[in-house]
Scaffold this motif. Sequence first.
Motif, short mmCIF file in Angstrom:
data_model
loop_
_atom_site.label_atom_id
_atom_site.label_comp_id
_atom_site.label_asym_id
_atom_site.label_seq_id
_atom_site.Cartn_x
_atom_site.Cartn_y
_atom_site.Cartn_z
N ALA A 27 0.85 -1.20 0.00
CA ALA A 27 0.00 0.00 0.00
C ALA A 27 0.88 1.24 0.00
CB ALA A 27 -0.90 -0.01 1.23
N PRO A 28 0.37 2.34 -0.52
CA PRO A 28 1.15 3.59 -0.52
C PRO A 28 1.51 4.05 0.89
CG PRO A 28 -0.79 3.80 -1.93
CD PRO A 28 -0.92 2.51 -1.19
N ILE A 29 2.67 4.63 1.01
CA ILE A 29 3.13 5.18 2.27
C ILE A 29 2.74 6.65 2.33
CG2 ILE A 29 5.19 5.73 3.63
CD1 ILE A 29 6.52 3.29 2.37
N VAL A 30 2.32 7.09 3.49
CA VAL A 30 2.01 8.50 3.70
C VAL A 30 3.16 9.10 4.51
CG1 VAL A 30 0.38 10.15 4.67
CG2 VAL A 30 -0.46 8.02 3.68
N THR A 31 3.89 10.01 3.88
CA THR A 31 4.99 10.68 4.58
C THR A 31 4.47 11.98 5.17
OG1 THR A 31 5.71 11.92 2.64
CG2 THR A 31 6.64 9.71 2.93
N TRP A 32 5.29 12.67 5.94
CA TRP A 32 4.89 13.95 6.50
C TRP A 32 4.83 15.04 5.45
CZ3 TRP A 32 2.20 14.07 10.57
CH2 TRP A 32 2.40 13.17 11.60
N ALA A 33 5.40 14.80 4.29
CA ALA A 33 5.38 15.82 3.23
C ALA A 33 3.96 16.10 2.75
CB ALA A 33 6.25 15.38 2.05
N GLN A 34 3.12 15.07 2.66
CA GLN A 34 1.76 15.28 2.18
C GLN A 34 0.94 16.17 3.12
OE1 GLN A 34 3.08 12.01 2.24
NE2 GLN A 34 2.50 11.00 0.33
N PRO A 35 0.85 15.85 4.41
CA PRO A 35 0.08 16.76 5.27
C PRO A 35 0.67 18.17 5.36
CG PRO A 35 0.64 14.73 6.46
CD PRO A 35 1.28 14.66 5.13
N GLN A 83 1.19 3.97 11.50
CA GLN A 83 1.83 5.17 10.97
C GLN A 83 1.05 5.71 9.78
OE1 GLN A 83 5.45 4.96 8.46
NE2 GLN A 83 6.44 5.99 10.21
N ARG A 84 0.65 4.85 8.86
CA ARG A 84 -0.13 5.28 7.70
C ARG A 84 -1.47 5.85 8.14
NH1 ARG A 84 1.77 0.01 4.60
NH2 ARG A 84 3.35 0.92 3.24
N MET A 85 -2.10 5.20 9.11
CA MET A 85 -3.40 5.66 9.57
C MET A 85 -3.31 7.06 10.18
SD MET A 85 -6.03 4.00 12.34
CE MET A 85 -4.87 4.17 13.69
N ARG A 138 -0.93 9.41 9.99
CA ARG A 138 -0.51 10.44 9.04
C ARG A 138 -1.64 10.78 8.07
NH1 ARG A 138 5.78 8.83 7.64
NH2 ARG A 138 6.57 9.19 9.75
N SER A 139 -2.43 9.78 7.73
CA SER A 139 -3.59 10.04 6.87
C SER A 139 -4.64 10.88 7.58
CB SER A 139 -4.22 8.72 6.40
OG SER A 139 -3.34 8.03 5.56
N VAL A 140 -4.81 10.64 8.87
CA VAL A 140 -5.75 11.46 9.65
C VAL A 140 -5.29 12.92 9.68
CG1 VAL A 140 -6.64 11.89 11.99
CG2 VAL A 140 -6.68 9.58 11.04
N VAL A 141 -3.99 13.13 9.90
CA VAL A 141 -3.45 14.49 9.91
C VAL A 141 -3.65 15.15 8.54
CG1 VAL A 141 -1.34 15.87 10.15
CG2 VAL A 141 -1.81 14.02 11.76
N ALA A 142 -3.40 14.40 7.46
CA ALA A 142 -3.61 14.94 6.11
C ALA A 142 -5.08 15.23 5.86
CB ALA A 142 -3.06 13.97 5.07
N GLY A 143 -5.96 14.39 6.39
CA GLY A 143 -7.40 14.63 6.25
C GLY A 143 -7.83 15.90 6.96
N VAL A 144 -7.29 16.13 8.15
CA VAL A 144 -7.58 17.36 8.89
C VAL A 144 -7.07 18.57 8.11
CG1 VAL A 144 -7.07 18.65 11.01
CG2 VAL A 144 -7.70 16.23 11.13
N ALA A 145 -5.90 18.43 7.50
CA ALA A 145 -5.36 19.53 6.67
C ALA A 145 -6.27 19.77 5.46
CB ALA A 145 -3.94 19.21 6.23
#
Length: 168
Positions: A54-62, A133-135, A137-144
């Motif tokens: 599955a794709p990795i969510v890094t801190w760069a996206q959020p 970690q993916r979950m 970071r995805s939540v943080v990106a969703g909030v953004a």
Amino acid sequence: MIDGPAGPEDDEKETVQPGRLRPTSAGAITTWAVIGLVGGWLLHPLAERVRDTAPIVTWAQPLALVLVAAILGATAYVTWRTVHVQHHRLEPQQAVNRLVLARACALVGALVAGGYFGYALSWVGVGTELGDQRMWRSVVAGVAGVAIVITALLLERACRVRSDPEDA
């Protein structure tokens, strides 16, 4: 236009004011958020079937999404001060550009927020090394993404001008 007797169609045409736009509807934002939610939720299992990972969510996206929200917020603030505090009119092209930016960012922000929240939901209860970690970071990106929607709607609201009495 041909003049004739007024009918029910003519009454409906009179209520639409040319040159006026409605604010972005909650229904449109919700629709794009739901599409993103389903797409994000499906991404995890589909990616594992196709690519075995599955794709990795890094801190760069959020962080990139937070930057977009900050830029939109600053633009909304400057626009609000110009139009509503200093009572200056924006150039027509500038006003249209800001309005188009606001609407596009509101809809895309809803899609992105839904996508990241859906991707986060797909990791709930999955016990893998990088699942938590993916979950998160995805939540943080969703909030953004939600922050993008909010600041975009603020920019859209800042673009509103009052009708002149002679226009009414």
